[in-house]
Enzyme design. Structure first.
Site: not given
Lengths: 216, 217, 216, 217
Positions: C45-46
């Protein structure tokens, strides 16, 4: 008191409490020994520690904890390990308050040469170029002459470390501040006259009134 | 998950002529078993990208002494007189790069940047052949990315995913180089089961690691 | 099976074992539900986690552990927390194997537009521009048309996300691979003919021989 | 060592018109007590540099709702309709920056780089007004440093030197912003005595921190 101790003691007076300080290998590293007990600073070693401590007792060395010269050290309470990108990020980003480096030559512009003698000594610049380009305060600590020859020149003939005016030059003979229009003689060393300094210096020195002697 | 391999098997993956990013600062935090294995297999014509070449008999110094290296890109070779001799004799080609610039060039390669602008080196020999760019009235040198065919990384502790933790001044170039090798080989002191290392303690995510060396003991 | 499930199931087939995968918010995030049990991947997840896990049981949420949409998640064994510089370093540096994103428009060059509708919707590009510029494989997953209007066009008229040909387009009607000379129709959706796809698509499609149906 | 201060005392240090780097991602890892104190003292005309403006009623969303903000530099405002409304009405000026570019611009300011070259944004609206530079045959945008008068940092644990540890996805922009504020204020959940945090666990060295908020409870 020998020349190196004079220099180290005088440089120690420039170190402000609660700052981050990088001391170069050799003479500059002696500065730590002369800080007043109540002046707390964090020493940075560019290989990756903030809060460098003294040499550990024999047998208690950690091979993973050394200074930038490869000597065993300890870490003070509140120390932090950092990688090389962070280490030089702090240096170049203006977070390092003071760097104390040795010098081969320095000139009237306040420019330092300290990383190579073409054809003779090519160690590489290591962290010196970043330190001089980035630290808030750059102090050059060196003996005043090399084999009787001046090291403070009209213009450096060795390759420069940076195109930046350093903050202060401390030798056993003098404290000199590079300013806009040249090199300002601020103090003389113990038992040294202004004329002594002038004759051991190639560069022109600016002399304003009475020049006090170092208080060590 | 990765099977841990022996140092000689790892050295066999590295062909002569390869460029190697090697972690360490004066031998501290260098992958010593990998280096010994490269010396043992008589690797040749390597390009070594590292902070320094340590001292003769230590770390990268062993590669220099053993004639494994034809090119060095480093910030400092002052404490290894053999590197200096081989540079003067023409046996080794040496590029000197300021330490902060070296690590940022390696990082740029690892994180997909085309380069960075640094004030370091302006007005010095380092400027030669480089583009100078003015931003907000200040001059900077454009320094370009520096990658390696391999990155040889020393770590304190790994898990079998390849997640890495480092110790004290043995971090140095390792976490940055782990991003910039086409193939990345990690040499940990110890390896623990997956799940033992807290996510917050991981400094190099395992997905960056291609091969994991067996633990030291 | 509704359109979204068809898309998510088909995209799941593209995910390779032991890779690093970023799933966008919404439809793309459904892909995780359809991976074969024996295909182990790490989801990134960024906002800063590698090894994103499922939603935690009620009452066991950690406010410091969410996905990029702000939803509570867990971390799988072997997970790593990273800061935003590392997160996007991995994305832009080519360390992310696959990104699955939604799309507003895509065109014959394989260029994607998915971050703004001028004058109507200006959410910002978030991480989309970096993801499309940097990931090794870029998969666009979207329903084939918007209110009956084609989204796969000759040329995007919305602002582009990147000047890069995406790897694959997966809709409920078709699997399309952007190639050098245009958009190659590779598969049709369940119960959909090649003619159906052509009439729901503005862009020209390259059709080579028999076009197989998705195997879900 | 630093005396921990109260949130309202910290908010008093921040004048109207200041530019603030604020950590957090959709409110996760944002300095919530500092934000509440800025709202309470009715700060005005702030420039907020952050990943996003969260949601109304959460984190930076509260600054937006309360009329504290005249400019936003962020990668995403999509989940805060108030930011969008105020942008359209002209009350708030919004600069949108790709997330990876945003964090590298802030890092560049913090680590003394004059800029970085990124492939992100090439051929898009982001390109407008920027210099494009070709390195090794590939085009990049030159993106310049982005600093703040203040950085407001949320952390999991601090010591009284100011060393910081972060937790899970509450890292996000915090460790980077801690390098790029002229004045840096850290808001930790807890504070432990100096020496309790291992040097290897420190992610932001205390020398970067100017002010430390009291622990949360």
């Amino acid at each position: 008191m020998d020349a190196k101790e004079i220099i180290a003691r005088r440089v120690a007076q420039e170190i402000q409490p609660e700052t981050l300080v990088n001391l170069g290998i050799g003479l500059p590293s002696m500065v730590a020994n002369f800080l007043p007990k109540d002046v707390h600073v964090f020493f940075q070693a560019e290989n990756g520690v903030i809060g460098l401590g003294a040499r550990p007792p024999e047998g208690m060395e950690d091979p993973d904890l050394t200074d930038a010269g490869g000597g065993f050290v300890t870490a003070v309470p509140g120390a932090a390990s950092i990688d090389s990108a962070m280490s030089f990020g702090l240096i170049r980003g203006g977070h390092l308050d003071t760097t104390v480096l040795g010098g081969l030559q320095i000139d009237e512009r306040g420019y330092l040469a300290n990383w190579m003698i073409p054809g003779k000594m090519v160690p590489g610049m290591g962290g010196a170029m970043d330190l001089v380009a980035g630290a808030k305060q750059v102090i050059v600590s060196m003996v005043h002459t090399a084999k009787g020859k001046p090291k403070i020149l009209h213009e450096c003939n060795l390759p420069l470390t940076a195109q930046r005016r350093v903050s202060l030059i401390v030798t056993e003979m003098a404290v000199i501040e590079p300013v806009e229009d040249g090199l300002l003689l601020k103090e003389t060393g113990p038992g040294v006259t202004v004329d002594d300094v002038i004759s051991a210096t190639e560069a022109n020195l600016i002399i304003r009134g009475e020049v006090p002697s170092m208080q060590l | 998950m990765k099977q841990a391999i022996k140092a000689d098997a790892a050295a066999d993956l590295i062909p002569d002529g390869a460029s190697l990013l090697i972690g360490g600062f004066m031998g501290v935090g260098s992958p010593h078993r990998l280096i010994d294995a490269l010396v043992a297999r008589e690797a040749r014509d390597l390009t070594v990208i590292a902070n320094d070449t340590a001292m003769p008999g230590t770390g990268i110094g062993k590669l220099i002494t053993s004639g494994c290296v034809s090119k060095v890109i480093a910030s400092h070779i002052g404490l290894n007189p053999e590197t200096q001799q081989k540079m003067i004799s023409g046996e080794i080609d040496v590029d000197l790069v300021p330490q902060g610039t070296l690590v940022e060039r390696i990082r740029a390669a690892g994180v997909g940047l085309g380069g960075i602008l640094t004030p370091t080196g302006i007005g010095t020999l380092v400027e030669e052949g480089k583009q100078s760019i003015t931003v907000d009235g200040k001059d900077y040198l454009l320094e370009t990315p520096l990658a390696g065919d391999f990155a040889l990384i020393a770590a304190h502790q790994a898990d079998y995913v390849g997640n890495l933790e480092y110790s004290l001044t043995a971090h140095n170039f390792n976490p940055i180089m782990a991003m910039a090798g086409k193939t990345v080989i990690a040499e940990p002191h110890t390896i623990v089961p997956v799940g033992v290392i807290s996510p917050d303690s991981v400094k190099t995510p395992g997905i960056l690691i291609d091969h994991l060396l067996e633990r030291a003991h």
